[in-house]
Design an enzyme around this catalytic site. Sequence first.
Site, PDB file in Angstrom:
ATOM      1  CB  SER A  63     -42.989 -29.080 -19.235  1.00 21.89           C
ATOM      2  OG  SER A  63     -43.301 -29.096 -17.808  1.00 21.89           O
ATOM      3  CB  THR A 195     -44.963 -35.473 -16.967  1.00 20.46           C
ATOM      4  OG1 THR A 195     -44.848 -35.737 -18.219  1.00 20.46           O
ATOM      5  CG2 THR A 195     -46.130 -36.147 -16.607  1.00 20.46           C
ATOM      6  CB  THR A 213     -47.003 -34.122 -20.062  1.00 21.63           C
ATOM      7  OG1 THR A 213     -45.908 -33.502 -20.404  1.00 21.63           O
ATOM      8  CG2 THR A 213     -47.508 -35.289 -20.977  1.00 21.63           C
ATOM      9  NE  ARG A 223     -43.285 -37.604 -27.659  1.00 20.36           N
ATOM     10  CZ  ARG A 223     -43.303 -37.631 -26.496  1.00 20.36           C
ATOM     11  NH1 ARG A 223     -44.127 -36.766 -25.827  1.00 20.36           N
ATOM     12  NH2 ARG A 223     -42.357 -38.012 -25.887  1.00 20.36           N
ATOM     13  CB  THR A 246     -41.586 -37.246 -15.188  1.00 20.16           C
ATOM     14  OG1 THR A 246     -41.115 -35.930 -15.845  1.00 20.16           O
ATOM     15  CG2 THR A 246     -40.549 -37.111 -13.771  1.00 20.16           C
ATOM     16  N   GLY A 247     -39.979 -37.954 -17.733  1.00 20.78           N
ATOM     17  CA  GLY A 247     -38.777 -37.843 -18.691  1.00 20.78           C
ATOM     18  C   GLY A 247     -39.181 -38.082 -20.102  1.00 20.78           C
TER      19      GLY A 247
HETATM   20  N1  ASP Z   1     -42.798 -37.941 -20.274  1.00 22.04           N
HETATM   21  C1  ASP Z   1     -43.338 -36.715 -21.066  1.00 22.04           C
HETATM   22  C2  ASP Z   1     -43.337 -37.063 -22.373  1.00 22.04           C
HETATM   23  O1  ASP Z   1     -42.437 -37.570 -22.912  1.00 22.04           O
HETATM   24  C3  ASP Z   1     -42.490 -35.535 -20.782  1.00 22.04           C
HETATM   25  C4  ASP Z   1     -41.860 -35.399 -19.442  1.00 22.04           C
HETATM   26  O2  ASP Z   1     -42.159 -36.066 -18.416  1.00 22.04           O
HETATM   27  O3  ASP Z   1     -40.611 -34.838 -19.183  1.00 22.04           O
HETATM   28  O4  ASP Z   1     -44.282 -36.497 -23.102  1.00 22.04           O
END
Ligand code: ASP
Length: 335
Positions: A63, A195, A213, A223, A246-247
């Site tokens: 990721s 991330t 990320t 996006r 992260t998320g």
């Molecule tokens: N926050 C990141 C995004 O939405 C991805 C992640 O951290 O899971 O691009």
Amino acid sequence: MLTWLVVLLLCAPGHASLPLVINTWAFRDAAAAAWRALQAGGGVLDAVEIGCARCEAEQCDGSVGFGGSPDETGETTLDAMIMNGNTMEVGAVADLRKVKNAIGVARAVMERTDHTLLVGESATAFAESMGFIPEDLTTNKSMNIFTQWLKGNCQPNYRKNVIPDPSKYCGPYKPTATPEPSRRPRLTNIHSHDTIGMIAVGEDGQVAAGTSTNGANHKVPGRVGDSPIAGAGAYADRSAGGAAATGDGDIMMRFLPSYLAVELMRAGADPSTACAMAISRIKRHYPQFFGAVICANTTGHYGAACNKRPGFSRFHYMVSDSHTDPPLLKSVDCF
Ligand code: ASP
């Protein structure tokens, strides 16, 4: 009241000696690389850049870096940022194409322009002009993820209020006459997200934070998530501390959780509580959102918090200080 009691019990704060590096997820090599950078005499920015770059080169869990999260056209694009908490300078790139070392380009934006954020093909052109090598970011793995998705009628995807029905068919899509509130659950497979977010605190309390990320699987081209946005993906302020998130960035960036956590630490909250309060703010509006925040203050206290949801009840992160060799894997129960 009860929720806060649970939060306090689950999120017991940690304390490390300075210097200190913490990063999201069990990205051990990235933690070790950042720590070695500090040991070799590098500053906190070097540690964050080198740590995140290690994740980009190794693709961490797929990721971060090249060959992950293909968008609707099959292309991998990268988001990254770095922040100097001593000068409040930020460099960031979003929707970066054809360059693997996104955090390096972010640092070049900070140090070689007066801007904060460059995007898309123009960010690629800037990177090339600064000596970064253009490369195809597609791998067999990302091509396979993409072709399987096409074969499965482009499911899941992030479209709504369009025809043909995006829950059944691929595009091209056109808008429906009247947009309606979405009844579809959000595409938040936690395995399609991650991330690296990293905070480094120097011996003298200098702070830097950064992220890198490849965003979200099957995203709409163009996006940009939370990771390259200062205050959302990460934030650092020498007078308080640093935080990184992260998320589900589409949701999280609406609440600037990293900024909020740093401000709460400035107001006296310990890092665990600051992280938990940043999560709580989002949870109030999106109880099922997927996300976690890490926090560290300038006295070496650190913590993390995450939102409990099906399939995600514990969040792992790395801590490196002079007592942890190799870097220590820590975890926190989500609430
Ligand atoms: N926050 C990141 C995004 O939405 C991805 C992640 O951290 O899971 O691009």
